[in-house]
Design a protein around this motif. Structure first.
Motif, PDB file in Angstrom:
ATOM      1  N   GLU A   1       0.816  -1.197   0.000  1.00 30.17           N
ATOM      2  CA  GLU A   1       0.000   0.000   0.000  1.00 30.17           C
ATOM      3  C   GLU A   1       0.863   1.267   0.000  1.00 30.17           C
ATOM      4  O   GLU A   1       0.322   2.371   0.057  1.00 30.17           O
ATOM      5  CB  GLU A   1      -0.930  -0.007   1.214  1.00 30.17           C
ATOM      6  N   SER A   2       2.157   1.137  -0.060  1.00 25.88           N
ATOM      7  CA  SER A   2       3.047   2.288   0.012  1.00 25.88           C
ATOM      8  C   SER A   2       3.004   3.100  -1.277  1.00 25.88           C
ATOM      9  O   SER A   2       2.969   2.555  -2.375  1.00 25.88           O
ATOM     10  CB  SER A   2       4.493   1.835   0.262  1.00 25.88           C
ATOM     11  N   ARG A   3       3.011   4.411  -1.125  1.00 24.64           N
ATOM     12  CA  ARG A   3       3.140   5.307  -2.269  1.00 24.64           C
ATOM     13  C   ARG A   3       4.596   5.292  -2.724  1.00 24.64           C
ATOM     14  O   ARG A   3       5.506   5.362  -1.905  1.00 24.64           O
ATOM     15  CB  ARG A   3       2.727   6.713  -1.824  1.00 24.64           C
ATOM     16  N   LEU A   4       4.835   5.177  -4.039  1.00 25.60           N
ATOM     17  CA  LEU A   4       6.195   5.103  -4.553  1.00 25.60           C
ATOM     18  C   LEU A   4       6.788   6.506  -4.670  1.00 25.60           C
ATOM     19  O   LEU A   4       6.225   7.372  -5.347  1.00 25.60           O
ATOM     20  CB  LEU A   4       6.231   4.406  -5.906  1.00 25.60           C
ATOM     21  N   ILE A   5       7.920   6.722  -4.019  1.00 26.11           N
ATOM     22  CA  ILE A   5       8.635   7.999  -4.080  1.00 26.11           C
ATOM     23  C   ILE A   5       9.833   7.825  -5.010  1.00 26.11           C
ATOM     24  O   ILE A   5      10.630   6.901  -4.845  1.00 26.11           O
ATOM     25  CB  ILE A   5       9.113   8.436  -2.682  1.00 26.11           C
ATOM     26  N   ARG A   6       9.959   8.706  -5.996  1.00 27.76           N
ATOM     27  CA  ARG A   6      11.089   8.650  -6.925  1.00 27.76           C
ATOM     28  C   ARG A   6      12.320   9.285  -6.279  1.00 27.76           C
ATOM     29  O   ARG A   6      12.223  10.318  -5.613  1.00 27.76           O
ATOM     30  CB  ARG A   6      10.747   9.367  -8.230  1.00 27.76           C
ATOM     31  N   ILE A   7      13.466   8.667  -6.515  1.00 28.16           N
ATOM     32  CA  ILE A   7      14.741   9.192  -6.017  1.00 28.16           C
ATOM     33  C   ILE A   7      15.512   9.789  -7.180  1.00 28.16           C
ATOM     34  O   ILE A   7      15.855   9.112  -8.147  1.00 28.16           O
ATOM     35  CB  ILE A   7      15.565   8.090  -5.326  1.00 28.16           C
ATOM     36  N   PHE A   8      15.757  11.089  -7.073  1.00 32.00           N
ATOM     37  CA  PHE A   8      16.490  11.875  -8.061  1.00 32.00           C
ATOM     38  C   PHE A   8      17.867  12.134  -7.454  1.00 32.00           C
ATOM     39  O   PHE A   8      18.000  12.909  -6.509  1.00 32.00           O
ATOM     40  CB  PHE A   8      15.725  13.171  -8.305  1.00 32.00           C
ATOM     41  N   ASP A   9      18.889  11.460  -7.959  1.00 27.50           N
ATOM     42  CA  ASP A   9      20.228  11.607  -7.379  1.00 27.50           C
ATOM     43  C   ASP A   9      21.019  12.673  -8.125  1.00 27.50           C
ATOM     44  O   ASP A   9      21.164  12.620  -9.348  1.00 27.50           O
ATOM     45  CB  ASP A   9      20.987  10.278  -7.446  1.00 27.50           C
ATOM     46  N   THR A  10      21.548  13.634  -7.380  1.00 23.26           N
ATOM     47  CA  THR A  10      22.318  14.719  -7.984  1.00 23.26           C
ATOM     48  C   THR A  10      23.757  14.746  -7.467  1.00 23.26           C
ATOM     49  O   THR A  10      24.397  15.785  -7.412  1.00 23.26           O
ATOM     50  CB  THR A  10      21.609  16.080  -7.788  1.00 23.26           C
TER      51      THR A  10
ATOM     52  N   GLY B   1      19.537   1.564  -7.692  1.00 23.38           N
ATOM     53  CA  GLY B   1      18.114   1.630  -7.992  1.00 23.38           C
ATOM     54  C   GLY B   1      17.529   3.026  -8.037  1.00 23.38           C
ATOM     55  O   GLY B   1      16.305   3.188  -7.912  1.00 23.38           O
ATOM     56  N   VAL B   2      18.375   4.059  -8.211  1.00 26.12           N
ATOM     57  CA  VAL B   2      17.820   5.411  -8.288  1.00 26.12           C
ATOM     58  C   VAL B   2      16.997   5.552  -9.572  1.00 26.12           C
ATOM     59  O   VAL B   2      17.258   4.888 -10.577  1.00 26.12           O
ATOM     60  CB  VAL B   2      18.919   6.501  -8.240  1.00 26.12           C
ATOM     61  N   ASP B   3      16.015   6.429  -9.533  1.00 27.60           N
ATOM     62  CA  ASP B   3      15.124   6.612 -10.681  1.00 27.60           C
ATOM     63  C   ASP B   3      15.689   7.590 -11.702  1.00 27.60           C
ATOM     64  O   ASP B   3      15.571   7.375 -12.905  1.00 27.60           O
ATOM     65  CB  ASP B   3      13.759   7.112 -10.202  1.00 27.60           C
TER      66      ASP B   3
ATOM     67  N   ALA C   1      24.847   8.229 -23.196  1.00 33.57           N
ATOM     68  CA  ALA C   1      25.050   7.263 -24.275  1.00 33.57           C
ATOM     69  C   ALA C   1      25.249   5.843 -23.764  1.00 33.57           C
ATOM     70  O   ALA C   1      24.927   4.882 -24.469  1.00 33.57           O
ATOM     71  CB  ALA C   1      26.249   7.687 -25.123  1.00 33.57           C
ATOM     72  N   ASN C   2      25.765   5.685 -22.555  1.00 32.86           N
ATOM     73  CA  ASN C   2      26.217   4.362 -22.111  1.00 32.86           C
ATOM     74  C   ASN C   2      25.506   3.790 -20.899  1.00 32.86           C
ATOM     75  O   ASN C   2      25.567   2.577 -20.681  1.00 32.86           O
ATOM     76  CB  ASN C   2      27.723   4.415 -21.805  1.00 32.86           C
ATOM     77  N   ILE C   3      24.874   4.610 -20.099  1.00 28.66           N
ATOM     78  CA  ILE C   3      24.240   4.112 -18.873  1.00 28.66           C
ATOM     79  C   ILE C   3      22.760   3.881 -19.123  1.00 28.66           C
ATOM     80  O   ILE C   3      22.050   4.769 -19.598  1.00 28.66           O
ATOM     81  CB  ILE C   3      24.438   5.109 -17.705  1.00 28.66           C
ATOM     82  N   ARG C   4      22.295   2.696 -18.810  1.00 32.14           N
ATOM     83  CA  ARG C   4      20.890   2.339 -18.959  1.00 32.14           C
ATOM     84  C   ARG C   4      20.343   1.889 -17.604  1.00 32.14           C
ATOM     85  O   ARG C   4      21.074   1.403 -16.760  1.00 32.14           O
ATOM     86  CB  ARG C   4      20.719   1.215 -19.986  1.00 32.14           C
ATOM     87  N   GLY C   5      19.033   2.048 -17.427  1.00 35.61           N
ATOM     88  CA  GLY C   5      18.404   1.611 -16.186  1.00 35.61           C
ATOM     89  C   GLY C   5      17.911   2.754 -15.330  1.00 35.61           C
ATOM     90  O   GLY C   5      17.303   2.529 -14.276  1.00 35.61           O
ATOM     91  N   ALA C   6      18.144   4.005 -15.746  1.00 30.14           N
ATOM     92  CA  ALA C   6      17.653   5.181 -15.024  1.00 30.14           C
ATOM     93  C   ALA C   6      17.459   6.312 -16.022  1.00 30.14           C
ATOM     94  O   ALA C   6      18.090   6.340 -17.081  1.00 30.14           O
ATOM     95  CB  ALA C   6      18.633   5.614 -13.929  1.00 30.14           C
ATOM     96  N   THR C   7      16.587   7.257 -15.693  1.00 31.61           N
ATOM     97  CA  THR C   7      16.459   8.484 -16.484  1.00 31.61           C
ATOM     98  C   THR C   7      17.723   9.312 -16.285  1.00 31.61           C
ATOM     99  O   THR C   7      18.201   9.463 -15.158  1.00 31.61           O
ATOM    100  CB  THR C   7      15.224   9.279 -16.026  1.00 31.61           C
TER     101      THR C   7
ATOM    102  N   GLN D   1       8.781  13.085  -5.204  1.00 28.92           N
ATOM    103  CA  GLN D   1      10.180  12.894  -5.612  1.00 28.92           C
ATOM    104  C   GLN D   1      11.079  13.619  -4.631  1.00 28.92           C
ATOM    105  O   GLN D   1      10.751  14.702  -4.149  1.00 28.92           O
ATOM    106  CB  GLN D   1      10.397  13.443  -7.025  1.00 28.92           C
ATOM    107  N   ILE D   2      12.228  13.005  -4.334  1.00 35.44           N
ATOM    108  CA  ILE D   2      13.229  13.633  -3.468  1.00 35.44           C
ATOM    109  C   ILE D   2      14.530  13.754  -4.241  1.00 35.44           C
ATOM    110  O   ILE D   2      15.021  12.777  -4.818  1.00 35.44           O
ATOM    111  CB  ILE D   2      13.473  12.809  -2.189  1.00 35.44           C
ATOM    112  N   GLU D   3      15.113  14.945  -4.252  1.00 35.98           N
ATOM    113  CA  GLU D   3      16.433  15.166  -4.844  1.00 35.98           C
ATOM    114  C   GLU D   3      17.456  15.109  -3.720  1.00 35.98           C
ATOM    115  O   GLU D   3      17.318  15.787  -2.693  1.00 35.98           O
ATOM    116  CB  GLU D   3      16.471  16.514  -5.573  1.00 35.98           C
ATOM    117  N   CYS D   4      18.479  14.285  -3.908  1.00 38.17           N
ATOM    118  CA  CYS D   4      19.399  14.007  -2.811  1.00 38.17           C
ATOM    119  C   CYS D   4      20.744  13.563  -3.377  1.00 38.17           C
ATOM    120  O   CYS D   4      20.906  13.399  -4.592  1.00 38.17           O
ATOM    121  CB  CYS D   4      18.818  12.932  -1.901  1.00 38.17           C
ATOM    122  N   THR D   5      21.718  13.385  -2.502  1.00 40.49           N
ATOM    123  CA  THR D   5      23.054  12.945  -2.911  1.00 40.49           C
ATOM    124  C   THR D   5      23.554  11.851  -1.984  1.00 40.49           C
ATOM    125  O   THR D   5      23.141  11.756  -0.829  1.00 40.49           O
ATOM    126  CB  THR D   5      24.069  14.108  -2.886  1.00 40.49           C
ATOM    127  N   ILE D   6      24.475  11.033  -2.489  1.00 40.12           N
ATOM    128  CA  ILE D   6      25.140  10.033  -1.658  1.00 40.12           C
ATOM    129  C   ILE D   6      25.989  10.753  -0.604  1.00 40.12           C
ATOM    130  O   ILE D   6      26.715  11.702  -0.898  1.00 40.12           O
ATOM    131  CB  ILE D   6      26.045   9.118  -2.517  1.00 40.12           C
TER     132      ILE D   6
END
Length: 514
Positions: free
Chosen positions: A3-12, A41-43, A65-71, A226-231
């Motif tokens: 039942e959780s709402r999905l939050i997108r992770i925007f890594d900057t 698994g970042v979005d 050009a080379n990374i796939r699996g995220a926007t 969506q949350i914008e965040c960094t490692i």
């Protein structure tokens, strides 16, 4: 979690995070981090600010050009040149996003932009419309939104959505907001902007008052998606919202927020260590979630509780974020396959050649140490993740010194296939002496501006990690070395910085000994 709402992770990390003083990364380092973010698994990955420099453009272009699996996202100001440059860098991405921004607060309008409100709206709309002509995924940020008048912020957001923005990002650019304040900003937008249902709402909070994570969570509670965040929370000034903290806060307190992310949490510690190694920005021991002490217990009462039931003092398991159940994982009898498997589990994508080099160093280390820890393996792998040609290789050293004596140092380096040697009486202590000997042999003069040493793991035979920053002809270069011998680690770190210097186009090698 169903039942959780999905939050997108925007890594900057690669854009805002790189703006931390001293955190600049080269192309191969950015590619390594980008792949780690996909594994995490970042979005959305904000790969850079393409118009800022040729290097930033190249990084965004190669990642797209080379990374796939995220926007893959590129940042642009609200002007045609920025937006065109961003699209040029992003157009080969499987899923591109253009992120444009324009300040809206009164202080920015008056002193930075020298624009009135109507001009801000016109520029924002024109910028979004131009971006929409290139791709469908457009994010608009009213910079300094937390200090923008509520009525005008609503106008700007509504106009951006009407022009085609699919995400509106609400930045607390200077870390001024509080959780109650930030929550009210988001609720105000949801209640008063008539077309808000046509765009996602994002949070981008800075940590100047230490509230970035709390403010981001307040935005989520109010309806942001969506949350914008960094490692490690790196970024401008005091940094950004920490990815690992906000992700685990949502997961551990799912009962309260009823929200979760796609993040593979067991990759948090390996990704944190990778970013720390590449940027040279160390994670404090008591850092939440990924710090060395995050799951350490010393107090007798805590230890007693942990032995009876771990949940008495731990609200999440160390295994959930990437720490091992036990640090002791490999020994001198382990083979290459076991090492490769452990390196992969720790988040390192090694080539066959890199694995061979790590394996050789692992065997040497295993003969010196009784126990090999995850931190030891990570330290060996980290030495291979940057693509720096080794013009000079460390062979051996010998130093004689004592109180009141100038050190006598004998240093051997390898240059190509040739081994060279230098003996000197010099320096103020063994570290200074080995630095001077490296300079003499390589013919490169460099001024050490920063020197840091720390233990990679625990125990009397722990490896020492040395990070140095040196200046050569007005430019700063970083170097890193690891050894159970801290003097040897220092020499390796200084030599690593020298190799970075000589690898730069235009720098020439003038060794004293051929």
């Amino acid at each position: 979690m169903s039942e959780s709402r999905l939050i997108r992770i925007f890594d900057t990390t690669l854009r805002d995070g790189e703006q931390s003083p001293g955190a600049s990364m080269n192309l191969s380092e950015k590619m390594e981090i980008a792949q780690a973010l996909v594994d995490l698994g970042v979005d959305i990955i904000e790969a850079g600010f393409p118009i800022a420099s040729p290097g930033d453009f190249a990084a965004v272009h190669e990642i797209a050009a080379n990374i796939r699996g995220a926007t893959i996202c590129g940042l642009a100001r609200c002007n045609e040149a920025d937006i065109d440059r961003a699209w040029e860098a992003l157009k080969s991405a499987a899923s591109p996003r253009i992120h444009i921004f324009l300040a809206t607060s009164a202080i920015h309008r008056e002193f930075k932009l020298k624009m009135d409100k109507e001009e801000i709206i016109r520029r924002a709309v024109a910028g979004v419309e131009r971006a929409v002509s290139y791709c469908d995924d457009i994010e608009f940020s009213p910079e300094d939104a937390a200090r923008t008048e509520p009525d005008f912020l609503c106008r700007a957001v509504e106009a951006a959505i009407e022009a085609g923005a699919t995400t509106v990002n609400i930045p607390d650019t200077v870390g001024y907001a509080t959780p109650a304040h930030m929550g009210s900003v988001i609720r105000n937008l949801k209640n008063r902007v008539p077309n808000i249902d046509r765009a996602g709402i994002s949070m981008h909070c800075h940590n100047d008052l230490g509230l970035a994570v709390a403010n981001s969570l307040a935005g989520i509670e109010a309806g942001a998606g969506q949350i914008e965040c960094t490692i490690n929370g790196i970024g401008e000034r005091a940094g950004n919202c920490s990815l690992e903290e906000v992700v685990m806060a949502l997961r551990v307190r799912n009962d309260y927020y009823h929200a979760d992310t796609r993040i593979n949490s067991v990759r948090l510690v390996p990704t944190s260590r990778l970013v720390s190694s590449i940027t040279g920005i160390q994670v404090q021991r008591n850092k939440a979630v990924v710090g060395r002490n995050a799951f350490a217990h010393e107090a007798g009462i805590h230890q007693d509780g942990m032995l009876k039931e771990p949940r008495t003092y731990e609200i999440m398991r160390p295994e959930d974020v990437g720490f091992a159940k036990t640090d002791l994982v490999l020994g001198k009898h382990s083979g290459r396959a076991a090492l490769a498997d452990r390196a992969k589990a720790l988040g390192y994508h090694l080539t066959g050649e890199q694995l061979q080099l790590v394996f050789e160093q692992f065997k040497l280390l295993a003969d010196k140490k009784k126990e090999i820890y995850d931190g030891d393996i990570a330290a060996l792998c980290e030495q291979q993740v940057t693509d720096i040609p080794e013009s000079w290789q460390f062979v051996s050293y010998n130093i004689s010194t004592g109180t009141g004596m100038k050190p006598t140092v004998t240093l051997r380096l390898k240059h190509g296939e040739e081994e060279v040697r230098e003996q000197m009486i010099c320096g103020d202590g063994p570290i200074d002496a080995i630095f001077l000997a490296v300079e003499r042999l390589t013919g490169i003069d460099a001024v050490c501006r920063d020197f840091r040493v720390q233990a990679v793991t625990v125990g009397k035979d722990a490896q020492g990690e040395v990070n140095v920053e040196v200046e050569h002809e007005g430019r700063i270069y970083r170097g890193r070395g690891v050894s159970t011998d801290s003097v040897e680690a220092s020499g390796k770190a200084f030599l690593n910085a020298i190799n970075r210097i000589v690898s730069q186009p235009g720098n020439r090698l003038h060794p004293q000994h051929a």
